[in-house]
Design a protein around this motif. Structure first.
Motif, short mmCIF file in Angstrom:
data_model
loop_
_atom_site.label_atom_id
_atom_site.label_comp_id
_atom_site.label_asym_id
_atom_site.label_seq_id
_atom_site.Cartn_x
_atom_site.Cartn_y
_atom_site.Cartn_z
N GLN A 123 36.87 51.06 46.69
CA GLN A 123 37.57 50.99 45.18
C GLN A 123 36.16 49.87 44.17
OE1 GLN A 123 41.51 49.83 43.37
NE2 GLN A 123 41.38 51.62 42.21
N PRO A 124 35.05 50.77 43.78
CA PRO A 124 33.85 50.14 43.42
C PRO A 124 34.10 49.31 42.17
CG PRO A 124 33.54 52.90 42.91
CD PRO A 124 35.41 52.70 43.78
N ILE A 125 35.20 49.02 41.34
CA ILE A 125 35.67 48.17 40.61
C ILE A 125 35.77 46.74 41.38
CG2 ILE A 125 38.01 48.39 40.46
CD1 ILE A 125 37.55 47.34 37.60
N ILE A 126 36.79 47.09 42.37
CA ILE A 126 37.03 45.35 43.00
C ILE A 126 35.63 45.09 44.11
CG2 ILE A 126 38.35 46.37 45.28
CD1 ILE A 126 39.65 43.86 43.16
N ALA A 127 35.04 46.18 44.44
CA ALA A 127 34.28 46.14 45.40
C ALA A 127 33.10 45.10 45.30
CB ALA A 127 33.93 47.68 46.40
N THR A 128 32.80 45.32 43.78
CA THR A 128 31.59 44.50 42.70
C THR A 128 31.82 43.45 42.54
OG1 THR A 128 31.92 46.20 40.97
CG2 THR A 128 30.33 47.04 42.59
N LEU A 129 33.96 43.55 42.30
CA LEU A 129 34.48 41.88 41.72
C LEU A 129 33.62 40.77 42.97
CD1 LEU A 129 36.16 40.74 39.79
CD2 LEU A 129 38.33 41.57 40.83
N VAL A 130 34.43 40.93 44.34
CA VAL A 130 33.95 40.65 45.13
C VAL A 130 32.81 39.63 45.10
CG1 VAL A 130 33.40 40.01 47.83
CG2 VAL A 130 34.81 41.29 47.16
N LEU A 131 31.07 40.13 44.62
CA LEU A 131 30.35 39.76 44.57
C LEU A 131 30.33 39.08 43.16
CD1 LEU A 131 27.52 39.02 45.80
CD2 LEU A 131 26.34 41.77 45.24
N MET A 132 31.26 39.32 42.13
CA MET A 132 30.51 38.55 41.19
C MET A 132 31.37 37.61 41.06
SD MET A 132 32.81 40.65 37.38
CE MET A 132 31.72 40.13 36.12
N LEU A 133 31.96 37.82 41.95
CA LEU A 133 33.04 35.83 41.84
C LEU A 133 31.97 35.16 42.92
CD1 LEU A 133 36.69 37.21 42.33
CD2 LEU A 133 35.61 35.75 40.12
N ALA A 134 32.11 35.63 44.06
CA ALA A 134 31.10 34.94 44.90
C ALA A 134 29.53 34.98 44.45
CB ALA A 134 31.02 35.90 46.37
N ALA B 41 42.22 36.35 37.18
CA ALA B 41 43.58 36.84 37.09
C ALA B 41 43.62 37.86 38.12
CB ALA B 41 43.75 36.76 36.00
N ILE B 42 42.97 39.04 38.16
CA ILE B 42 42.73 39.99 39.22
C ILE B 42 42.95 39.13 40.65
CG2 ILE B 42 41.54 42.40 39.60
CD1 ILE B 42 40.94 42.00 36.31
N ALA B 43 42.46 39.01 40.77
CA ALA B 43 41.61 38.77 42.13
C ALA B 43 43.08 37.47 43.02
CB ALA B 43 40.77 37.53 42.11
N ALA B 44 43.32 37.30 41.81
CA ALA B 44 44.67 36.08 42.23
C ALA B 44 46.14 37.57 42.59
CB ALA B 44 45.56 35.41 41.50
N VAL B 45 45.75 38.67 41.50
CA VAL B 45 47.39 39.54 41.55
C VAL B 45 46.86 40.77 42.91
CG1 VAL B 45 47.50 41.90 41.01
CG2 VAL B 45 47.55 40.00 39.43
N VAL B 46 45.36 40.51 43.17
CA VAL B 46 44.98 41.65 44.11
C VAL B 46 45.42 40.83 45.69
CG1 VAL B 46 43.02 42.29 45.93
CG2 VAL B 46 43.08 42.52 42.88
N ILE B 47 45.29 38.77 45.71
CA ILE B 47 45.54 38.64 47.19
C ILE B 47 46.59 38.30 47.28
CG2 ILE B 47 45.45 36.18 47.70
CD1 ILE B 47 42.39 36.34 46.48
N GLY B 48 47.16 38.31 45.80
CA GLY B 48 48.62 38.68 46.04
C GLY B 48 49.29 40.26 46.16
N GLY B 49 48.98 41.39 46.76
CA GLY B 49 49.46 42.22 47.21
C GLY B 49 49.10 43.43 46.58
N THR B 50 48.98 43.26 45.21
CA THR B 50 48.87 44.69 44.67
C THR B 50 47.90 45.46 44.66
OG1 THR B 50 50.13 43.63 43.07
CG2 THR B 50 49.12 45.16 42.52
N LEU B 51 48.22 46.51 44.37
CA LEU B 51 46.89 47.47 44.90
C LEU B 51 46.54 47.70 43.72
CD1 LEU B 51 47.81 47.93 48.02
CD2 LEU B 51 47.85 50.33 47.56
N LEU B 52 44.70 48.23 43.53
CA LEU B 52 44.55 48.62 42.22
C LEU B 52 44.54 50.12 42.28
CD1 LEU B 52 41.32 46.15 41.86
CD2 LEU B 52 43.00 46.56 40.37
#
Lengths: 346, 341
Positions: A129-140, B270-281
């Motif tokens: 999903q784009p929102i989560i794929a780009t979130l990676v780079l946003m965080l890192a 929070a979103i990162a923690a939720v996703v790492i915890g196994g919840t699908l977006l």
């Protein structure tokens, strides 16, 4: 008249003009533009100059959103691009050397291109999903930018580099001309070739366009690369303006303002039809509103309240539910316009 | 469950079979197990690397104490994400309720009035988002973006600078430490754990919780089944708003002050923690308890980096990489399920 009202840019343009008129009534100085030493000055020119980074980021965001994606990493890419450029210039013996600046700018844009390609890889090849794929780079990304600058705010004094943000060319601020040139290039590539139509096809229905023989993977990948490069240029303008690479502050929240500009300009977040002219109007609206809020004496920190109101009003105007209610209230008089109302919303 | 087990009684005893049966039935638990494994690895790795200085009662107690606000945010976020939504406003709402609480207490309002008031404030922002999403078909991303701007701006409207809290009741939440043999817990930690327990209970043992899963799984089907979609979808954003308000209380108690710049980017943590915890977006799958594990992974990374004396910027890079790892793993699981389904 009706065709004008029905045009998709009617409401964004009206909002922008209304804002400028209100400003002019409140302070006539607002529209005054003076020429000094062959350079234009005035409140409107300031708005044009300051809007350059947001303009570039929003331009890339428009293309990405048209493919039904979103790019949250643009702020982080801005921070990294600025960090790379400043680190190279600060590390050289002659920061005023044009060659050094060119190398720095080139390296920064190359890095941005690679980061955009990385986003595109995650989205188009791995199917994340784009929102989560780009979130990676946003965080890192900001972390990496901090590592590049060694946790400090790198500052430089380099005239050629500062020219990017504060220089003038042919009456206008160079940053604005640069942004406009890139808008023109991206706009003509998208609209003068089939690329724009193919991008919209991918955004409207990725599966159908794939079956129709559109190579959606390459188009989506390309959109993220373009967004990355444009964010990189925006990062250069930002850091040239403050003569420093501030990994924490560069491009802070810009992804949200860019998305807002795109939505204000009439491009739906659901992908598909996009309007680059609409985005340009959206960016100018945001920048003018920002300047209005400052003029009203509201601390700039409180300005998000105004933006929240704008977002709510805009999404309500676009909401089909509200149109339905409006039709019920105004009776069957407008019932023949049902289909065209959707046009306006789109 | 029973038919399959009795029919294949002859081979159920082999471990490999049990493993496969478990895996195929509990595929959606895998990401959460992976998160637990990472958490254990982090602890063991840090313990070895730091020569037995890491796994101490004090450290583990501090992990809960330091991450209590994030934990509460993550629980609310889990509700929203399982309906396939997203709530970007929580960091700002936390800042807004935190500074508002500090301001109210500073003006002499008693805590018994101020605390419910700020929770209602959080709920109202959540309700605004929920109504926009449900009744005006606004995408959750944009609706909660409006909530983010609104709450952040309101935080600055309340005060442009930080306000110190001198209310005994609020400070008590943080300063009280019930300890036993090196372990300790504060009222803030207990509140956070209570939120997790209530969240998990609502998700798994109530009709409301099942409706949430049904909406995330397939909203159309859920509607055809006659479930109350509208009420549930607005409710999850209100829950997230209340959680953000509560996080504001915890954060204000934790830092002893309200500050309008608090929580910038916390929604992403929070979103990162939720996703790492196994919840699908994409919604429909996930666990509140998984999100708790995700928060502890996040907190443990922070603690390890602090211990090693490395740059704080590494935290974000490592969390980003972990996030990447998890979404790739999730993607593989979903792809496998689709091939079989």
């Amino acid at each position: 008249m009706r065709t004008i009202v029905k045009h998709r840019l009617f409401w964004p343009a009206t909002a922008l003009i209304a804002l400028i008129v209100i400003n002019t009534i409140a302070r006539p100085r607002f529209v005054k533009i003076t020429i000094r030493d062959g350079e234009l000055y005035g409140a409107l020119i300031d708005i044009l100059r300051q809007s350059a980074p947001l303009m570039l980021v929003s331009l890339g965001m428009t293309i990405v959103i048209a493919t039904r994606g979103i790019d949250l990493s643009v702020g982080a890419i801005m921070a990294m691009s600025g960090a790379v450029a400043l680190q190279i210039i600060a590390g050289s013996d002659q920061p005023d050397n044009l060659g050094v600046v060119a190398v720095a700018v080139g390296a920064a844009i190359l890095v941005s291109l690679l980061l955009g390609a990385w986003n595109g890889f995650l989205v188009s090849v791995l199917g994340i999903q784009p929102i989560i794929a780009t979130l990676v780079l946003m965080l890192a990304g900001r972390g990496v930018a901090l590592l590049i600058t060694d946790g400090k705010i790198t500052t430089v004094n380099s005239d050629p580099f500062e020219f990017i943000a504060t220089g003038y060319l042919l009456l206008f601020p160079f940053a604005f001309l640069l942004a406009m040139a890139l808008v023109a290039i991206v706009g003509s590539v998208e609209r003068r070739s089939a690329l724009g139509v193919l991008t919209e096809a991918v955004g409207i229905n990725p599966e159908a366009s794939r079956l129709a023989g559109v190579r959606s993977r390459g188009i989506i990948w390309g959109a993220y690369i373009v967004s990355g490069i444009l964010a990189g240029v925006a990062g250069l303008i930002y850091s040239a303006n403050i003569k420093a690479a501030d990994a924490n502050a560069a491009g802070q929240l810009i992804e949200l303002y860019a998305i807002l500009a795109v939505v204000l300009g009439g491009t739906s977040l659901m992908g598909g039809k996009f309007s680059i002219a609409g985005t340009v109007i959206g960016v100018l609206f945001i920048q003018t509103l920002e300047s209005t809020i400052l003029f009203l004496g509201v601390p700039s920190a409180q300005s998000p309240v105004f933006f929240a109101i704008v977002v709510v009003v805009v999404v309500l105007i676009q909401s089909s539910q509200l149109h339905k209610w409006a039709r019920r209230v105004f009776g069957g008089r407008r019932s023949t316009e049902t289909s065209s109302d959707v046009e306006v919303a789109a | 469950m029973t038919t399959l087990d009795t029919a294949s009684v002859g081979q159920t005893n082999t471990l490999a079979y049990k493993y496969h049966a478990f895996m195929s039935r509990r595929a959606s638990l895998m990401p959460t197990f992976a998160a637990i494994a990472i958490l254990v690895l982090l602890f063991v790795g840090a313990e070895i690397f730091l020569r037995g200085d890491f796994i101490t009662p004090r450290n583990i107690s501090a992990l809960l104490l330091d991450n209590a606000p994030l934990l509460v945010l993550a629980v609310g976020m889990t509700f929203v994400i399982i309906t396939a939504g997203i709530d970007l406003s929580v960091g700002s709402v936390m800042a807004f309720t935190g500074i508002w609480l500090a301001k109210l207490l500073g003006d002499g309002v008693s805590a018994a009035i101020a605390i419910p008031l700020v929770l209602v404030g959080g709920a109202l922002v959540g309700m605004l988002i929920g109504v926009l999403v449900q009744y005006f078909d606004v995408q959750p991303f944009i609706a909660s973006l409006a909530g983010l701007f609104l709450a952040r701006g309101l935080a600055y409207v309340v005060s442009l600078s930080s306000i110190k809290v001198e209310n005994d009741a609020v400070l008590w939440l943080q300063s009280t430490r019930w300890s036993a043999g090196g372990w300790y817990i504060t009222p803030t930690g207990i509140i956070a754990l209570l939120v997790v327990v209530i969240g998990a209970f609502v998700m798994h043992f109530t009709r409301f919780g099942r409706t949430i899963y049904a909406i995330g799984g397939n909203e159309q089907s859920a509607r055809l089944m006659g479930l109350n979609i509208a009420r549930t979808k607005v409710a999850v954003y209100v829950i997230s708003g209340v959680c953000a308000g509560l996080a504001g209380l915890l954060l204000t108690a934790y830092s002893g002050a309200g500050y309008p710049r608090n929580g910038i980017g916390t929604e992403l943590d929070a979103i990162a923690a939720v996703v790492i915890g196994g919840t699908l977006l994409t919604g429909g799958r996930g666990y509140v308890l998984g999100s708790m594990v995700g928060v502890f992974v996040f907190g443990a990374i922070n603690t390890v980096i602090n211990f090693m004396g490395a740059e704080q910027s590494w935290t974000r890079i490592i969390v980003g990489l972990l996030l990447l790892l998890f979404i790739v793993v999730q993607r593989a699981i979903v792809a496998r399920a689709e091939r079989r389904g």
